[in-house]
Enzyme design. Structure first.
Site, PDB file in Angstrom:
ATOM      1  N   ASP A   8      31.479  30.622  34.360  1.00 39.19           N
ATOM      2  CA  ASP A   8      31.685  30.565  32.925  1.00 39.19           C
ATOM      3  C   ASP A   8      31.170  29.190  32.501  1.00 39.19           C
ATOM      4  O   ASP A   8      31.083  28.276  33.325  1.00 39.19           O
ATOM      5  CB  ASP A   8      33.185  30.709  32.621  1.00 39.19           C
ATOM      6  CG  ASP A   8      33.504  30.562  31.157  1.00 39.19           C
ATOM      7  OD1 ASP A   8      32.827  31.187  30.325  1.00 39.19           O
ATOM      8  OD2 ASP A   8      34.438  29.795  30.837  1.00 39.19           O
ATOM      9  N   ASP A  10      31.896  27.103  29.121  1.00 36.59           N
ATOM     10  CA  ASP A  10      32.871  26.223  28.466  1.00 36.59           C
ATOM     11  C   ASP A  10      34.187  26.205  29.231  1.00 36.59           C
ATOM     12  O   ASP A  10      34.828  27.234  29.411  1.00 36.59           O
ATOM     13  CB  ASP A  10      33.096  26.674  27.016  1.00 36.59           C
ATOM     14  CG  ASP A  10      31.802  26.676  26.215  1.00 36.59           C
ATOM     15  OD1 ASP A  10      30.973  25.769  26.421  1.00 36.59           O
ATOM     16  OD2 ASP A  10      31.619  27.585  25.387  1.00 36.59           O
TER      17      ASP A  10
END
Length: 182
Positions: A8, A10
């Site tokens: 992922d 952020d």
């Protein structure tokens, strides 16, 4: 077949300041380059999969996202780390401009971005890892049959459900190389 480290963005690659689309606001998580280099050196493809509802909400454009992504990839390259690809989902089922307002198979917890990476880069999910900071990341990895799911603490608070869906919980990506690449 290849193996991949799916990340992922952020909260895993960068500190999650919310809807970041400018390089001067993008702050890498300490140790991210060293950790990613260790995985790439161990034969993993590095693939980033990121929900970007800020596009759908009109906070920034796809062009803004792509410009930041190219800058981010260049920062990795400067640390001798190759990013194989970056997949993103601009959609949101409830809060988005009309062209982005929809249920889709790419927004995590749906596995679409992971499945696309698996297909395009001949990834063996049974040898691969997904690292995220939310339950939705773990759910997407489960749906894509990713063998190892890792939850990182990055200021996010998660409940027992998120923890139960992960194989490992660690403070950051920097700690993961020490855990999995012994």
């Amino acid at each position: 077949m290849n193996k991949a480290l799916f990340l992922d963005r952020d909260g895993v690659v960068n500190i999650d300041h919310g809807y970041v689309y400018e390089p001067d606001k993008f702050e890498f998580v300490p140790g991210v380059f060293t950790a990613c280099k260790a995985f790439v050196d161990a034969g993993f493809k590095l693939i980033i999969v990121t929900n970007q509802s800020g596009i759908g909400r009109g906070y920034y454009s796809e062009a803004d996202f792509h410009a930041l992504t190219q800058w981010m990839i260049a920062q990795f390259a400067a640390h001798q780390v190759t990013v194989t690809d970056v997949y993103f989902c601009p959609h949101h089922p409830k809060k988005a401009l009309p062209e982005y307002l929809k249920e889709c198979d790419c927004r995590k917890p749906a596995p679409g971005m992971l499945l696309q990476g698996i297909a395009e880069y001949h990834i063996d999910p049974t040898q691969s890892i997904m690292v995220g900071d939310k339950l939705s990341d773990m759910q997407a990895a489960t749906a894509a049959n990713i063998a190892t799911r890792v939850l990182v603490r990055s200021g996010q608070s998660f409940d027992e459900t998120a923890i139960a869906n992960a194989h490992h919980v660690c403070d950051s990506l920097a700690d993961l190389a020490e855990i999995l690449l012994k």
